[in-house]
Motif scaffolding. Structure first.
Motif, PDB file in Angstrom:
ATOM      1  N   HIS A 189       0.827  -1.208   0.000  1.00  0.00           N
ATOM      2  CA  HIS A 189       0.000   0.000   0.000  1.00  0.00           C
ATOM      3  C   HIS A 189       0.861   1.258   0.000  1.00  0.00           C
ATOM      4  O   HIS A 189       0.470   2.305   0.529  1.00  0.00           O
ATOM      5  CB  HIS A 189      -0.935  -0.022   1.207  1.00  0.00           C
ATOM      6  CG  HIS A 189      -1.847  -1.206   1.225  1.00  0.00           C
ATOM      7  ND1 HIS A 189      -3.076  -1.228   0.611  1.00  0.00           N
ATOM      8  CD2 HIS A 189      -1.685  -2.447   1.760  1.00  0.00           C
ATOM      9  CE1 HIS A 189      -3.637  -2.410   0.772  1.00  0.00           C
ATOM     10  NE2 HIS A 189      -2.815  -3.180   1.468  1.00  0.00           N
ATOM     11  N   ARG A 192     -10.529   4.155   1.815  1.00  0.00           N
ATOM     12  CA  ARG A 192     -11.826   4.122   1.125  1.00  0.00           C
ATOM     13  C   ARG A 192     -12.972   4.347   2.112  1.00  0.00           C
ATOM     14  O   ARG A 192     -13.879   5.150   1.845  1.00  0.00           O
ATOM     15  CB  ARG A 192     -12.004   2.794   0.391  1.00  0.00           C
ATOM     16  CG  ARG A 192     -13.398   2.633  -0.240  1.00  0.00           C
ATOM     17  CD  ARG A 192     -13.565   1.278  -0.900  1.00  0.00           C
ATOM     18  NE  ARG A 192     -13.415   0.166   0.029  1.00  0.00           N
ATOM     19  CZ  ARG A 192     -14.362  -0.261   0.857  1.00  0.00           C
ATOM     20  NH1 ARG A 192     -15.556   0.348   0.895  1.00  0.00           N
ATOM     21  NH2 ARG A 192     -14.146  -1.288   1.660  1.00  0.00           N
ATOM     22  N   LYS A 193     -12.939   3.655   3.224  1.00  0.00           N
ATOM     23  CA  LYS A 193     -14.026   3.761   4.194  1.00  0.00           C
ATOM     24  C   LYS A 193     -14.146   5.177   4.751  1.00  0.00           C
ATOM     25  O   LYS A 193     -15.254   5.697   4.947  1.00  0.00           O
ATOM     26  CB  LYS A 193     -13.825   2.754   5.320  1.00  0.00           C
ATOM     27  CG  LYS A 193     -13.992   1.308   4.862  1.00  0.00           C
ATOM     28  CD  LYS A 193     -13.569   0.323   5.945  1.00  0.00           C
ATOM     29  CE  LYS A 193     -13.623  -1.116   5.436  1.00  0.00           C
ATOM     30  NZ  LYS A 193     -13.110  -2.076   6.448  1.00  0.00           N
ATOM     31  N   GLU A 229     -16.477   1.719  -3.816  1.00  0.00           N
ATOM     32  CA  GLU A 229     -15.869   0.405  -4.050  1.00  0.00           C
ATOM     33  C   GLU A 229     -15.422   0.232  -5.496  1.00  0.00           C
ATOM     34  O   GLU A 229     -14.313  -0.239  -5.754  1.00  0.00           O
ATOM     35  CB  GLU A 229     -16.845  -0.701  -3.650  1.00  0.00           C
ATOM     36  CG  GLU A 229     -17.014  -0.848  -2.149  1.00  0.00           C
ATOM     37  CD  GLU A 229     -17.852  -2.046  -1.772  1.00  0.00           C
ATOM     38  OE1 GLU A 229     -18.128  -2.882  -2.652  1.00  0.00           O
ATOM     39  OE2 GLU A 229     -18.225  -2.168  -0.586  1.00  0.00           O
ATOM     40  N   TYR A 249      -6.758  -1.635  -7.622  1.00  0.00           N
ATOM     41  CA  TYR A 249      -6.590  -3.094  -7.564  1.00  0.00           C
ATOM     42  C   TYR A 249      -6.594  -3.741  -8.947  1.00  0.00           C
ATOM     43  O   TYR A 249      -6.405  -4.953  -9.053  1.00  0.00           O
ATOM     44  CB  TYR A 249      -7.699  -3.714  -6.708  1.00  0.00           C
ATOM     45  CG  TYR A 249      -7.626  -3.328  -5.248  1.00  0.00           C
ATOM     46  CD1 TYR A 249      -6.761  -3.989  -4.375  1.00  0.00           C
ATOM     47  CD2 TYR A 249      -8.413  -2.300  -4.738  1.00  0.00           C
ATOM     48  CE1 TYR A 249      -6.689  -3.644  -3.037  1.00  0.00           C
ATOM     49  CE2 TYR A 249      -8.351  -1.945  -3.393  1.00  0.00           C
ATOM     50  CZ  TYR A 249      -7.485  -2.621  -2.550  1.00  0.00           C
ATOM     51  OH  TYR A 249      -7.413  -2.265  -1.225  1.00  0.00           O
ATOM     52  N   LYS A 260     -11.597  -0.168  -6.713  1.00  0.00           N
ATOM     53  CA  LYS A 260     -11.286  -1.441  -7.364  1.00  0.00           C
ATOM     54  C   LYS A 260     -10.627  -1.223  -8.716  1.00  0.00           C
ATOM     55  O   LYS A 260      -9.597  -1.841  -9.029  1.00  0.00           O
ATOM     56  CB  LYS A 260     -12.555  -2.275  -7.526  1.00  0.00           C
ATOM     57  CG  LYS A 260     -12.332  -3.598  -8.245  1.00  0.00           C
ATOM     58  CD  LYS A 260     -13.638  -4.350  -8.448  1.00  0.00           C
ATOM     59  CE  LYS A 260     -13.413  -5.638  -9.239  1.00  0.00           C
ATOM     60  NZ  LYS A 260     -14.701  -6.346  -9.491  1.00  0.00           N
ATOM     61  N   THR A 289      -5.379   0.545   1.996  1.00  0.00           N
ATOM     62  CA  THR A 289      -6.190   1.229   0.999  1.00  0.00           C
ATOM     63  C   THR A 289      -7.674   1.189   1.343  1.00  0.00           C
ATOM     64  O   THR A 289      -8.384   2.182   1.162  1.00  0.00           O
ATOM     65  CB  THR A 289      -5.923   0.612  -0.383  1.00  0.00           C
ATOM     66  OG1 THR A 289      -4.520   0.764  -0.691  1.00  0.00           O
ATOM     67  CG2 THR A 289      -6.743   1.285  -1.465  1.00  0.00           C
ATOM     68  N   ASP A 290      -8.160   0.064   1.851  1.00  0.00           N
ATOM     69  CA  ASP A 290      -9.565  -0.016   2.234  1.00  0.00           C
ATOM     70  C   ASP A 290      -9.897   0.900   3.403  1.00  0.00           C
ATOM     71  O   ASP A 290     -11.025   1.401   3.511  1.00  0.00           O
ATOM     72  CB  ASP A 290      -9.947  -1.461   2.565  1.00  0.00           C
ATOM     73  CG  ASP A 290     -10.260  -2.283   1.327  1.00  0.00           C
ATOM     74  OD1 ASP A 290     -10.399  -1.675   0.234  1.00  0.00           O
ATOM     75  OD2 ASP A 290     -10.352  -3.510   1.436  1.00  0.00           O
ATOM     76  N   ASP A 291      -8.924   1.125   4.290  1.00  0.00           N
ATOM     77  CA  ASP A 291      -9.148   2.076   5.388  1.00  0.00           C
ATOM     78  C   ASP A 291      -9.398   3.475   4.832  1.00  0.00           C
ATOM     79  O   ASP A 291     -10.287   4.196   5.306  1.00  0.00           O
ATOM     80  CB  ASP A 291      -7.949   2.095   6.334  1.00  0.00           C
ATOM     81  CG  ASP A 291      -7.774   0.782   7.081  1.00  0.00           C
ATOM     82  OD1 ASP A 291      -8.784   0.157   7.433  1.00  0.00           O
ATOM     83  OD2 ASP A 291      -6.613   0.381   7.292  1.00  0.00           O
TER      84      ASP A 291
END
Length: 534
Positions: A323, A429-430, A441, A449, A445, A425-427
């Motif tokens: 990341h 995004r949230k 999402e 990703y 993505k 990365t998802d942290d």
């Protein structure tokens, strides 16, 4: 850090890449059973040879019951480079240990949630991580250079970004040197035999990649204060006139970022002329720059990049190097934002256009996603256009998608939440979803990703009887993306929202267009082929 700066410092970039090729940075074993709370590194340096003597006090919280534990440290090799541990103690009692080539194993039990302090005595010639050499003026210098996981060449530690700790450096060196490090200087004592002890204390949580000392004959300038944060310049005495002047731009950059991101995390900002192998290295509160940076025309850009890292990469750190864009992509884009604010929107567009060219060229050589989990070691290879320019482009497109108000709200919230900690990365995004109220999402993505970018074919035809242009847009790559496509027809701006492989649209115009321009405001990471149909 930055390895690609601009043409005015091309020679430094070339040197960086030559040096990077000579390093093979292995993946270390990580230690999920421990959480290092604090390091005290007492380091002795001398002018007679390159041997350093170290005593590390490592304060550890254990996360589960263990029969033993380990830390990263490179052992002396056949060429005589590396560190040899001579003793390990806890509370004055000897602890049994075994040192292999890359790790020290400690044979001592510990219970979950217990706190222990171990003292490790060692010595050797650093194989890497602490660069002992001469500067361009022929004077001896010592500079830490730990990124990505090179700290354990000279410091016993948990050498990966997910384990953050506070740190003290207590450096004993010949008294003609000045010492700079993370944090604030809390002591300086003259010792017998022309030695001097300098103590620096950092109370913010740091990953080992940005823990540092710099030891050299320095000229030092207190550039000024930004709020309560002192800004310093450390340069070689021969560079004093140029360095004090060029590095002073840091005092302009720091308040801009504080206003944009939130409070600065460290108690000082020192900008240091050094022997780093990189163009610049974002050590927390003590940024190192390459030797010739003091006369570089690109110094403002370089300093903007490294100072942005103080928030993104240093204070809010990536959980793992997969990341890395959360560090390098952020620093790349925030540099562009700083220059946009100072020099105008045209500057931002030119820089994004140049970054786009860099990304597309890189993808022809190596097609991989920005979040690259395939790289398990030799993390130097992640210093590429995906982590830097494409990561920056993702933020640029996210800013355009959300609008400035929601984008900057999300960025400030992200920093506030992960300052002193780690994120993936998802942290991010949230946090951005919460700030914007949008589902991101698909955006994350496709841009982070998924390897590659949209290849867009556009054909247009003018219908004179209806005074409209007919547009057909086609995505030519395998993985489909969703995005808005802006098209400027003479002076009219139209937008087509792509959600499938192809789309068609009719736009009312006053006459046959003299010019059609795709993505006129440079807001989409894509390449375009435009043709007029029959």
């Amino acid at each position: 850090m930055i390895t690609k700066i601009n043409k005015t410092i091309k020679s430094a970039v070339q040197l960086t890449f030559i040096l990077l090729c000579s390093f093979s940075v292995k993946a270390q074993i990580q230690f999920p059973s421990i959480d290092v709370q604090h390091y005290d590194f007492a380091i002795q340096l001398n002018d007679a040879n390159d041997i350093i003597k170290g005593q590390a006090r490592v304060h550890i919280k254990f996360l589960k019951d263990v029969p033993g534990f380990a830390l990263n440290l490179v052992k002396t090799n056949s060429k005589g480079k590396g560190m040899l541990v001579s003793a390990v103690t806890e509370g004055g009692k000897n602890i049994a240990f075994v040192q292999d080539s890359d790790v020290v194993h400690f044979n001592t039990q510990a219970k979950s949630s217990s706190l222990h302090t171990y003292t490790i005595t060692y010595a050797g010639i650093p194989a890497d991580g602490l660069i002992i050499s001469k500067n361009e003026f022929g004077h001896r210098t010592f500079f830490g250079d730990n990124w990505p996981n090179r700290a354990h060449n000279w410091l016993p530690c948990a050498d990966y970004p997910a384990d953050k700790a506070t740190v003290d450096f207590i450096v004993t060196a010949p008294d003609h040197y000045q010492v700079v490090a993370n944090g604030l200087k809390t002591g300086e004592t003259l010792l017998p035999n022309h030695l001097k002890l300098t103590h620096w204390t950092e109370t913010a949580q740091l990953p080992t990649k940005v823990m540092v000392i710099g030891v050299a004959d320095f000229a030092i300038d207190h550039t000024g204060d930004v709020g309560k944060t002192p800004v310093y310049t450390y340069v070689f005495p021969e560079s004093k006139e140029a360095g004090f002047k060029s590095y002073a731009v840091a005092k302009e950059i720091l308040p801009f970022y504080i206003k944009k991101f939130g409070p600065y995390a460290y108690e000082k900002l020192a900008n240091v002329q050094s022997k780093t192998i990189f163009g610049g290295m974002e050590n927390a509160g003590a940024i190192f720059y390459f030797e010739n940076s003091v006369t570089s025309k690109g110094i403002e850009e370089l300093m903007a990049h490294e100072i942005a890292h103080q928030w993104f990469g240093d204070a809010a750190s990536e959980k793992s190097f997969a990341h890395l864009w959360l560090s390098e992509g952020f620093a790349t884009y925030m540099t562009n934002v700083y220059l946009e604010n100072k020099y105008g929107t045209d500057t931002l567009q030119k820089r994004e256009a140049a970054d786009r060219v860099t990304v597309l060229k890189f993808e022809k050589r190596r097609l991989s996603p920005v979040v690259d989990t395939a790289v398990k070691g030799n993390f130097m290879q992640l210093l590429n256009a995906n982590s830097y320019q494409k990561g920056g482009w993702v933020l640029h497109m996210l800013r355009r998608k959300l609008g400035d108000t929601l984008f900057w709200k999300g960025i400030r919230n992200y920093y506030a939440k992960y300052n002193g900690g780690n994120a993936n990365t998802d942290d991010l995004r949230k946090v951005m979803e919460q700030a914007s109220g949008q589902n991101l999402e698909q955006f994350f993505k496709q841009w982070l990703y998924t390897a590659g970018h949209p290849h867009i074919g556009i054909t247009w035809k003018y219908n004179a009887s209806a005074n409209v242009i007919e547009l057909k847009v086609n995505q030519q790559q395998n993985d489909l993306f969703e995005f808005p496509l802006e098209i400027l027809v003479d002076k009219q701006l139209f937008t087509i929202q792509l959600t499938n492989k192809s789309a068609s649209a009719l736009f009312k115009v006053s006459g046959k267009p003299s010019a059609i321009k795709v993505d006129p405001n440079v807001n989409l990471l894509a390449d375009f082929e435009v043709s007029e149909g029959n």
